[in-house]
Design a protein around this motif. Structure first.
Motif: not given
Length: 305
Positions: A83-99, A124-134
């Motif tokens: 089971m899983h669910h999605e949460v909103g996350i803000t990239c600490p580098k570019c400040q863009k929102a992601g899931v 446990f790793r989120y890949h920012c689709g905007h700036c590529g930050t992990d």
């Protein structure tokens, strides 16, 4: 005790080594002697120190009702499903929102690809689709391996541990049946390194309690053999070739070493199994924390009683 070879590594720390955060107890010479005596069947002399009790106890919680609901249709966390669910996350580098996808429970039989994603820490790793930050994201979840009959609750926070304790209490009848019918093992861990260690041990078909005793004996010998290598972190890991090894980190000097399980440690494990398997309590439907504290408590039984 059997002898073994320590392999020292040059350069950087491996991927599995860099995620290890939990410190380990380095056994004193007196404890090393005690382990040797236990293996040989010699009687131990009692000392004046008092033993400590280190069994996992559920955290004190409020009596307010709590339902374990998640975003996907308000389903209660299950043990036979992923089971899983999605949460909103803000990239600490570019400040863009992601899931980001948070897993509430992982059944490796139903989602076999998640086994490697947990082991590589990709889960446990989120890949920012905007700036590529992990971005590293930590969260608690249930890891269920139906093929090897074990469940590990990963609880990085006290709240996660409280939830795991309540889940275990709510499903007692089901969990007891799993122990009786399939020999299931239930564990609680508080760090990713401990989670990966449990997975490695149980996938190898070994008893983590005997492995903790093996680790304690190995650390005692290493401390006596090499005074210049101070073990600050140690975990059993699965190497790239599939073999089991005891990974050793000297955080003070930035060094790393390892001992292959097949090179002496396996024989040491066999000695503990021969001498202590009958003394180990039967597995039950409880969340046990089997770690260095558990080993100390087990040794106290022989050192002080």
């Amino acid at each position: 005790m059997d002898d073994f070879t320590i392999a020292y590594l040059q350069g950087g720390v491996s991927r599995q080594g860099c995620c290890m955060k939990a410190s380990v107890r380095i056994w004193e010479t007196s404890q090393s002697a005690a382990l040797t005596a236990l293996l040989s069947g010699e009687p131990l002399r009692a000392t004046s120190r008092e033993p400590r009790t280190t069994n996992h106890e559920p955290l004190a919680t409020s009596h307010e009702p709590r339902n374990i609901w998640y975003n996907r249709g308000k389903q209660k966390r299950g043990t036979a499903m992923s089971m899983h669910h999605e949460v909103g996350i803000t990239c600490p580098k570019c400040q863009k929102a992601g899931v980001f996808t948070v897993w509430d429970s992982i059944n490796t039989k139903l989602d076999p690809d998640m086994k490697d994603r947990v082991k590589s820490l990709e889960a446990f790793r989120y890949h920012c689709g905007h700036c590529g930050t992990d971005v590293q994201v930590d969260y608690g979840f249930l890891y269920h391996d139906m093929d090897h009959h074990f469940m590990v609750f990963y609880a990085p926070t006290d709240k996660d541990q409280e939830n795991a304790d309540r889940d275990m209490a709510d499903g007692q009848d089901k969990f007891k049946a799993m122990v009786e019918k399939a020999g299931y093992v239930f564990r609680l861990v508080r760090s990713k390194a401990d989670l990966l260690e449990k997975i490695a041990i149980f996938e190898a078909g070994l008893d983590d309690r005997l492995m903790e005793l093996t680790k304690a004996a190995a650390l005692a010998q290493i401390g006596e053999k090499d005074k210049d290598f101070t073990v600050t972190e140690s975990h059993f890991v699965t190497a790239d070739d599939g073999s089991l090894r005891l990974n050793l980190i000297d955080g003070t000097h930035g060094q790393q070493a390892y001992v292959d399980f097949a090179n002496g440690l396996g024989q040491l494990y066999g000695q503990f199994e021969k001498n202590f398997a009958a003394d180990l309590p039967a597995e039950d439907a409880v969340l046990a924390r089997i770690d260095a504290d558990w080993t100390q408590q087990f040794l106290n039984k022989y050192l002080y009683n």
